[in-house]
Scaffold this active site. Structure first.
Site, PDB file in Angstrom:
ATOM      1  N   GLU A  61       0.844  -1.210   0.000  1.00 24.05           N
ATOM      2  CA  GLU A  61       0.000   0.000   0.000  1.00 24.05           C
ATOM      3  C   GLU A  61       0.875   1.255   0.000  1.00 24.05           C
ATOM      4  O   GLU A  61       0.558   2.245  -0.658  1.00 24.05           O
ATOM      5  CB  GLU A  61      -0.934  -0.022   1.223  1.00 24.05           C
ATOM      6  CG  GLU A  61      -1.981  -1.135   1.111  1.00 24.05           C
ATOM      7  CD  GLU A  61      -2.842  -1.254   2.359  1.00 24.05           C
ATOM      8  OE1 GLU A  61      -2.272  -1.543   3.436  1.00 24.05           O
ATOM      9  OE2 GLU A  61      -4.064  -1.049   2.258  1.00 24.05           O
TER      10      GLU A  61
ATOM     11  N   GLU B 247      -3.682  -9.431   3.650  1.00 21.30           N
ATOM     12  CA  GLU B 247      -4.454  -9.134   4.869  1.00 21.30           C
ATOM     13  C   GLU B 247      -5.575 -10.133   5.103  1.00 21.30           C
ATOM     14  O   GLU B 247      -5.904 -10.460   6.251  1.00 21.30           O
ATOM     15  CB  GLU B 247      -5.048  -7.718   4.791  1.00 21.30           C
ATOM     16  CG  GLU B 247      -4.045  -6.599   5.038  1.00 21.30           C
ATOM     17  CD  GLU B 247      -3.301  -6.154   3.782  1.00 21.30           C
ATOM     18  OE1 GLU B 247      -3.305  -6.905   2.783  1.00 21.30           O
ATOM     19  OE2 GLU B 247      -2.704  -5.069   3.814  1.00 21.30           O
TER      20      GLU B 247
HETATM   21  N1  3HC Z   1       4.273  -7.497  11.703  1.00 19.48           N
HETATM   22  C1  3HC Z   1       4.957  -7.898  12.785  1.00 19.48           C
HETATM   23  N2  3HC Z   1       5.858  -8.902  12.759  1.00 19.48           N
HETATM   24  C2  3HC Z   1       6.075  -9.496  11.584  1.00 19.48           C
HETATM   25  C3  3HC Z   1       5.391  -9.131  10.413  1.00 19.48           C
HETATM   26  C4  3HC Z   1       4.453  -8.081  10.482  1.00 19.48           C
HETATM   27  N3  3HC Z   1       3.766  -7.661   9.430  1.00 19.48           N
HETATM   28  N4  3HC Z   1       5.818  -9.926   9.409  1.00 19.48           N
HETATM   29  C5  3HC Z   1       6.728 -10.742   9.925  1.00 19.48           C
HETATM   30  N5  3HC Z   1       6.889 -10.492  11.243  1.00 19.48           N
HETATM   31  C6  3HC Z   1       7.826 -11.166  12.145  1.00 19.48           C
HETATM   32  C7  3HC Z   1       7.489 -12.609  12.378  1.00 19.48           C
HETATM   33  O1  3HC Z   1       6.568 -12.762  13.422  1.00 19.48           O
HETATM   34  C8  3HC Z   1       8.836 -13.194  12.705  1.00 19.48           C
HETATM   35  O2  3HC Z   1       9.099 -12.872  14.044  1.00 19.48           O
HETATM   36  P1  3HC Z   1       9.988 -13.874  14.950  1.00 19.48           P
HETATM   37  O3  3HC Z   1      11.285 -14.002  14.246  1.00 19.48           O
HETATM   38  O4  3HC Z   1      10.027 -13.200  16.263  1.00 19.48           O
HETATM   39  O5  3HC Z   1       9.217 -15.175  14.977  1.00 19.48           O
HETATM   40  C9  3HC Z   1       9.796 -12.374  11.852  1.00 19.48           C
HETATM   41  O6  3HC Z   1       9.081 -11.189  11.504  1.00 19.48           O
HETATM   42  C10 3HC Z   1      10.220 -13.058  10.577  1.00 19.48           C
HETATM   43  O7  3HC Z   1       9.082 -13.536   9.912  1.00 19.48           O
HETATM   44  P2  3HC Z   1       9.060 -14.969   9.218  1.00 19.48           P
HETATM   45  O8  3HC Z   1       9.665 -15.979  10.111  1.00 19.48           O
HETATM   46  O9  3HC Z   1       7.689 -15.191   8.728  1.00 19.48           O
HETATM   47  O10 3HC Z   1      10.076 -14.707   7.999  1.00 19.48           O
HETATM   48  P3  3HC Z   1       9.962 -15.157   6.487  1.00 19.48           P
HETATM   49  O11 3HC Z   1      11.159 -14.600   5.821  1.00 19.48           O
HETATM   50  O12 3HC Z   1       9.659 -16.607   6.402  1.00 19.48           O
HETATM   51  O13 3HC Z   1       8.669 -14.409   5.910  1.00 19.48           O
HETATM   52  C11 3HC Z   1       7.196 -12.564   5.479  1.00 19.48           C
HETATM   53  C12 3HC Z   1       8.617 -13.020   5.852  1.00 19.48           C
HETATM   54  C13 3HC Z   1       6.849 -13.075   4.062  1.00 19.48           C
HETATM   55  C14 3HC Z   1       7.154 -11.076   5.514  1.00 19.48           C
HETATM   56  C15 3HC Z   1       6.191 -13.194   6.463  1.00 19.48           C
HETATM   57  O14 3HC Z   1       6.622 -12.928   7.775  1.00 19.48           O
HETATM   58  C16 3HC Z   1       4.794 -12.673   6.329  1.00 19.48           C
HETATM   59  O15 3HC Z   1       4.037 -13.183   5.530  1.00 19.48           O
HETATM   60  N6  3HC Z   1       4.439 -11.666   7.174  1.00 19.48           N
HETATM   61  C17 3HC Z   1       3.114 -11.151   7.224  1.00 19.48           C
HETATM   62  C18 3HC Z   1       2.818 -10.295   6.048  1.00 19.48           C
HETATM   63  C19 3HC Z   1       1.455  -9.697   6.199  1.00 19.48           C
HETATM   64  O16 3HC Z   1       0.483 -10.364   6.445  1.00 19.48           O
HETATM   65  N7  3HC Z   1       1.388  -8.380   6.044  1.00 19.48           N
HETATM   66  C20 3HC Z   1       0.163  -7.676   6.176  1.00 19.48           C
HETATM   67  C21 3HC Z   1       0.064  -7.146   7.560  1.00 19.48           C
HETATM   68  S1  3HC Z   1      -1.496  -6.441   7.878  1.00 19.48           S
HETATM   69  C22 3HC Z   1      -1.421  -4.942   7.142  1.00 19.48           C
HETATM   70  O17 3HC Z   1      -0.467  -4.599   6.517  1.00 19.48           O
HETATM   71  C23 3HC Z   1      -2.618  -4.081   7.376  1.00 19.48           C
HETATM   72  C24 3HC Z   1      -2.606  -2.895   6.486  1.00 19.48           C
HETATM   73  O18 3HC Z   1      -3.390  -3.151   5.359  1.00 19.48           O
HETATM   74  C25 3HC Z   1      -3.190  -1.690   7.209  1.00 19.48           C
END
Ligand code: 3HC
Ligand code: NAI
Length: 691
Positions: free
Chosen positions: A107, A127
């Site tokens: 975004e 999301e």
């Molecule tokens: N917020 C907070 N923590 C996050 C995060 C996020 N968005 N994304 C990842 N983390 C943290 C994980 O919890 C993990 O923490 P830890 O090491 O303490 O366990 C660390 O970052 C590393 O994450 P992964 O182990 O998952 O690492 P990968 O490299 O395998 O994957 C990733 C990285 C693809 C970014 C994956 O973490 C992911 O899919 N994250 C979520 C992405 C997501 O859903 N984003 C949307 C958020 S909601 C949003 O943006 C709302 C908006 O529209 C207003």
């Protein structure tokens, strides 16, 4: 160079480079948002700057909003304000995307005036997988850039796309392969148009001209899910088409605020963190995984073939071992067929299919394990056979090789005892189809060396699995709880429910399939063999087997089949009534809600025993197992999270009712469940205290 918290501003001639560095994934928490605002203020005040490049790290442009901030008061500036500030900059801002740009991260990129990506980039709005919709303008801006059809598919599935696809869709303006972010600086010098995405209307026109388009595109995307978030995603995209930008954004915000407070999103956020937490096995500090370069899989049947594919897909060469040429040929042919299908479907290229298949070598005889660093046994579920195989492995495997069994139920310690190196033995329980299902239950035996567990965990990660370490007991975590559900399903038939009512209750709950449709698919003979081996009985299932009704493969089981299409069969009703009669049970109608409770609460009860015995370390581990191995609906967060939502007191009371009605000791509320319920606590409270 200036530093604003996690944000750095550098000059490259007349281009300002704003770099985000908030490890691990540039989540847009309050410090990063504040840093970005300060950086934009700095750049805005400098008349010599002609363009801005907004960049992240090699791993992540940004992984989105900081999920840990949801549910508590958000500090200013919020993400929408940051995005507006980017959009209103007096000079063009170019997003330079390497690694992931997800959710709020994408975004933010959509607030920029142009986007360039490196080939490693993955872009998406996931999301919906957190029970949400994009809440910082994503549902309004993405359709303006890629069109309504593509936007719906990305937003409702939550699946990311790569750089090439993003370029074809118009999401990125160029795919670059030079230095990062230097190549984007060069690109930024060529950008003159600073039109805002919010002002672009042309890609919305097809949906405006064809009012049925959104529903037509959305219908197949919504079919699979009973959750609220996917529908909110569609409604919000519809608003982008029907309303001016600001009204559409306000509508999106309202939908987001409702969802973020709801149980579904709480459940899915819990699932996100539980999955990651579950993979952190508790091992003594300094435990080192052993190096793994080659694997061997014993047995080329249903599981062995799939497991071999997992290794090959991860780039690990693997030998598949059988006792007879015909079985080996069958197994290898099936593997080749599965790769050919993937290539035909386009999920991998024909060259990749060939390369992966080339990593799998078939061999007769256990001599083939000699050079393997890890050996996974997937022969018949028979203790005698397994012991024989492990005794041979003890003789043949190289020192330090990890000796894993894929057994579903058998005692890991007994298998380990047939070797002179029980420390090297553990369970690595894959789920069918092994090349698809993400769960890997790693079963720790009494003697298993922590380094062996660390190795299995490391290998699991390389294979792309969600690896959860559990203790050794009958059925481990997943199948042990599944057993309680199977018992309940059988008892429901005897008490008066029909197979379709039981299956219907579970599909309404959110499972893709009910227990009987599942048995018919897997084959009733599998369950029968397990019951025979352990001296158990299930009157209805046994009677169906006696009648030769093994499920889909024999054309009848709990249902009658024409191909894969199931219809209820009066003969099954007759068999059930007869079996109930023999037991003196008078059948009566059972309400759908009661069916669900009778299926799910005994599983939760068993989960409580599993926790109390220390077979699972945390309730979230049990949830991760059910989410990734048994298709528990993600928006219900897993059985233990669901239990907390229902309230443990209700579950205790209902279990007491079921126990009194049946006399089944398994249904007596477990001590941990009772203690927590009496204290007004949930499993999550208990886990927090334990931590
Ligand atoms: N917020 C907070 N923590 C996050 C995060 C996020 N968005 N994304 C990842 N983390 C943290 C994980 O919890 C993990 O923490 P830890 O090491 O303490 O366990 C660390 O970052 C590393 O994450 P992964 O182990 O998952 O690492 P990968 O490299 O395998 O994957 C990733 C990285 C693809 C970014 C994956 O973490 C992911 O899919 N994250 C979520 C992405 C997501 O859903 N984003 C949307 C958020 S909601 C949003 O943006 C709302 C908006 O529209 C207003
Ligand atoms: P399967 O019957 O499809 O395959 C077993 C294979 O092992 C056969 O091809 C057989 O020829 C071969 N085999 C038997 N003895 C052997 C030996 N001594 N050396 C080499 N090969 C030998 O069985 P399936 O379903 O693949 O199950 C294998 C194991 O995986 C069992 O322990 C089962 O409990 C477990 N499992 C099965 C799951 C399933 O859904 N099918 C899921 C998870 C685990």
């Amino acid at each position: 160079m200036a530093q604003h918290g996690p944000v750095t501003v550098e000059r490259d001639g007349d281009v300002a480079v704003v770099m985000m560095d908030n490890p691990p994934v540039n989540a847009l928490g309050s410090a990063l948002r504040q840093g970005l605002m300060a950086a934009l203020d700095e750049v805005r005040g400098d008349a010599s700057v002609k363009a801005v490049v907004l960049a992240g790290t090699a791993r992540a442009f940004s992984g989105g909003a900081d999920i840990t901030e949801f549910g508590s008061a958000m500090q200013d500036p919020n993400l929408r304000q940051v995005i507006s500030a980017v959009e209103d900059m007096p000079v063009p801002v170019v997003a330079a995307i390497q690694g992931v740009a997800l959710g709020g991260g994408l975004e933010l990129a959509l607030g920029c005036h142009a986007r360039v990506a490196w080939t490693t980039a993955k872009m998406g709005l996931p999301e919906v997988k957190l029970g949400l919709l994009p809440g910082a303008g994503g549902t309004q801006r993405l359709p303006r850039v890629v069109g309504v059809e593509k936007a719906l598919s990305m937003i409702v599935t939550g699946n990311p796309i790569g750089a090439i696809e993003a370029q074809a869709a118009g999401l990125v303006d160029a795919v670059l392969d030079g230095s990062y972010p230097g190549a984007a600086v060069e690109y930024a010098r060529t950008v003159t148009d600073r039109r805002r995405v919010r002002d672009r209307e042309d890609k919305l026109e097809p949906a405006r001209a064809d009012p049925g388009l959104i529903d037509r595109v959305a219908a197949p995307l919504l079919k699979a899910s009973g959750a609220e978030a996917p529908r909110a995603c569609v409604d919000s995209v519809r608003a982008a088409v029907e309303m001016p930008f600001d009204a559409g954004s306000a509508n999106e915000r309202r939908l987001f605020e409702t969802l973020v407070k709801g149980d579904e999103s709480r459940a899915q956020r819990h699932a996100f963190f539980a999955e990651r937490e579950a993979q952190k096995a508790k091992l003594p500090p300094g435990t080192q995984a052993r190096p793994v370069q080659r694997a061997a899989v014993i047995g080329a049947g249903t599981m062995g073939g799939g497991i071999a594919m997992c290794f090959a897909n991860a780039g690990i060469p693997v030998t598949v071992i059988e006792t007879e040429q015909a079985a080996l040929d069958r197994g290898m042919a099936r593997i080749a067929e599965l790769y050919a299908t993937s290539a035909k479907r386009g999920s991998i290229t024909p060259a990749q299919a060939e390369e992966r298949r080339g990593r799998i070598t078939g061999r007769l005889g256990l001599e083939g394990v000699r050079d393997a660093d890890i050996i996974v046994e997937a022969v018949f579920e028979d203790m005698g056979v397994k012991k024989q195989v492990f005794a041979e492995l003890d003789r043949l495997a190289k020192p330090g090789a990890v000796l894993a069994t894929n057994t579903s139920y058998l005692d890991i310690d007994e298998i380990a005892a047939s070797t002179g190196r029980p420390g090297d033995v553990l369970g690595m329980h894959f789920f069918s189809p092994a090349n698809v299902m993400k769960l890997l239950e790693t079963v720790r035996g009494r003697a298993t060396d922590p380094a062996v567990i660390a190795t299995a965990a490391e290998v699991g990660k390389r294979l792309g699995k969600v690896g959860v370490v559990v203790g050794n007991c009958f059925g481990f975590v997943g199948n042990r709880m599944l057993g309680r559900r199977q018992d309940a399903a059988e008892r429901l038939l005897l008490d008066g429910a029909s197979p379709q009512e039981v299956d219907g209750a579970l599909t309404a709950f959110g499972f893709k399939m009910g227990p009987f449709a599942m048995s018919d698919l897997a084959g009733l003979d599998i369950g029968m063999r397990i019951r025979k081996a352990f001296g158990k009985r299930a009157p209805v299932a046994d009677a169906l087997c006696d009648a030769g009704r093994y499920g889909q493969k024999t054309g009848s089981g709990y249902y009658l089949y024409e191909g894969r299409t199931a219809t209820p069969d009066p003969e099954v009703d007759r068999i059930i009534t007869e079996e109930a009669g023999k037991l003196g049970i008078t059948r009566h109608p059972i309400a759908a809600d009661e069916i669900t409770e009778r299926l799910v609460y005994p599983m939760i009860n068993e989960g409580a025993r599993i926790l109390e015995e220390g077979i699972a370390a945390r309730p979230g581990d049990i949830d991760a197992i059910w989410l990734h191995g048994y298709n528990w609906p993600a928006w219900r967060g897993g059985p233990m999270f669901y239990a907390d939502l229902v309230g443990l007191a209700r579950i205790r009371d209902r279990l007491q009712d079921f126990h009194s009605a049946t006399g089944d000791e398994n249904l007596r509320p477990a001590p941990l469940l009772t203690r927590l319920a009496d204290a007004g606590h949930g499993f999550a409270d208990q886990a927090k205290r334990a931590a």
